[in-house]
Design a protein around this motif. Structure first.
Motif, short mmCIF file in Angstrom:
data_model
loop_
_atom_site.label_atom_id
_atom_site.label_comp_id
_atom_site.label_asym_id
_atom_site.label_seq_id
_atom_site.Cartn_x
_atom_site.Cartn_y
_atom_site.Cartn_z
N THR A 1 0.80 -1.21 0.00
CA THR A 1 0.00 0.00 0.00
C THR A 1 0.84 1.26 0.00
N SER B 1 -10.29 4.54 6.23
CA SER B 1 -10.74 3.15 6.28
C SER B 1 -10.94 2.63 4.85
N PRO B 2 -10.50 1.40 4.59
CA PRO B 2 -9.84 0.43 5.46
C PRO B 2 -8.38 0.81 5.71
N LEU B 3 -7.90 0.53 6.91
CA LEU B 3 -6.55 0.89 7.32
C LEU B 3 -5.73 -0.37 7.56
N ARG B 4 -4.65 -0.50 6.83
CA ARG B 4 -3.76 -1.63 7.04
C ARG B 4 -2.76 -1.29 8.15
N TYR C 1 0.48 -2.97 10.35
CA TYR C 1 1.40 -4.09 10.43
C TYR C 1 2.63 -3.73 11.25
N GLN D 1 -10.24 -4.36 17.51
CA GLN D 1 -10.05 -5.64 16.82
C GLN D 1 -8.94 -6.46 17.46
N ASP E 1 -0.15 -8.48 10.48
CA ASP E 1 -0.57 -7.67 9.34
C ASP E 1 -2.09 -7.79 9.27
N THR E 2 -2.79 -6.72 9.60
CA THR E 2 -4.24 -6.78 9.66
C THR E 2 -4.85 -5.52 9.07
N THR E 3 -6.14 -5.57 8.79
CA THR E 3 -6.85 -4.43 8.21
C THR E 3 -8.01 -4.05 9.13
N LEU E 4 -8.10 -2.76 9.47
CA LEU E 4 -9.15 -2.23 10.32
C LEU E 4 -10.14 -1.43 9.48
N ARG E 5 -11.41 -1.66 9.72
CA ARG E 5 -12.46 -0.92 9.02
C ARG E 5 -13.30 -0.15 10.03
#
Length: 294
Positions: free
Chosen positions: A37, A210-213, A215, A240, A255-259
């Motif tokens: 990204t 959003s969405p926010l990666r 890591y 989360q 490594d995750t994505t927050l919405r």
């Protein structure tokens, strides 16, 4: 995890000073994990992956590492070509900005330290700094400046370890405290300086939507912790749970994505925390001020 754009495959090392490599010893960088990204600040020309340089007007997004509450924290920097590793070290030596200092960031690298050269071969970056780097401070300061240097350079996936030279000479012990560095240094040598959850993206002051990666790496009980995004009033926009690849004494990656939904653009925070194993209370281990956008 490490962060940079795909252009880093061609941009890691440009040599300066007395550490110029012999022809054929340069090694191009690979793309760090967790970089999909990221976007160059300027349009990047097509460059062969085997090339050790890029055009001088190319700028890529990277980080330098400072200290906050005696723990490492990444700060965003635009790294100009043709040598982004050299640019990263120069940015580190320049120290934190006024805004970063106001947020509690500091550097144990002595002011006036100069960069003489950077050379990458077989996964080891050799950095040649001026003798000023070894001046002043006790063992914490010496360890801190080494941690800052090692983490800044190992953000590049082709860099596994860092070897230090001062004024062109190999260093086996740093400063009057005699911190032993008789072999190339890795991130693992400075685990005590890494927070329990090291968020490498987003960084301080980043503009996020959003969405926010999110890591980075973590060393927490059973590899479990939580991420929260809050707005200017401290209201949680998302909460989360996250599990790193390892934990309980071993640093793993995540490594995750927050919405989430932003009611009003403005300042916010990304907060990493875990529940205390003793009483279940919330232990905040990282707070990253960000700018929330819709």
């Amino acid at each position: 995890m490490r962060r940079l754009t795909a252009i880093l495959a061609a941009a890691l090392v440009v040599v300066s000073g007395c550490t110029s490599p012999e022809p054929g010893t340069e090694e191009p960088s690979e793309v760090p994990t967790g970089s999909s990204t990221s976007t160059p600040t300027t349009a990047a020309p097509t460059t062969p992956a085997h090339s050790p340089t890029v055009e001088p007007d190319v700028v890529v997004a990277g980080s330098v590492y400072f200290l906050r509450d005696e723990k490492l924290v990444p700060a965003s920097r635009d790294l100009p070509g043709p040598g982004v590793a050299e640019a990263a070290v120069r940015a580190l030596l320049a120290g934190p900005s006024e805004a970063e200092q106001a947020a509690g960031m500091s550097s144990t690298v002595p002011a006036g330290t100069g960069l003489r050269g950077v050379n990458l071969a077989d996964g080891t970056v050799t950095v040649d700094l001026s003798g000023q780097y070894a001046s002043g401070g006790g063992s914490f300061s010496m360890m801190g400046r080494l941690a800052q240097l090692v983490f800044t350079l190992t953000q590049f996936s082709s860099v596994e370890r860092v070897e230090l030279r001062l004024d062109g000479k190999p260093v086996t012990a740093l400063g009057g405290e005699g911190v032993i560095i008789d072999r190339p240094q890795t991130r693992g040598d400075y685990e005590d300086f890494a927070p329990a959850v090291l968020v490498e993206s987003p960084v301080f002051g980043a503009n996020v939507t959003s969405p926010l990666r999110v890591y980075g790496s973590a060393n927490v009980f059973e590899a479990q912790f939580s991420l929260r995004v809050t707005d200017a009033a401290g209201k949680a926009l998302v909460e989360q749970p996250v599990m790193a690849t390892s934990g309980t004494g071993t640093r793993g990656t995540f490594d995750t994505t927050l919405r989430f939904t932003v009611a009003a653009v403005g300042p916010g925070k990304v907060i990493a925390w875990y529940a205390s194993a003793q009483d279940g209370s919330e232990v905040v281990v990282s707070e990253i001020p960000v700018n929330l956008g819709s």
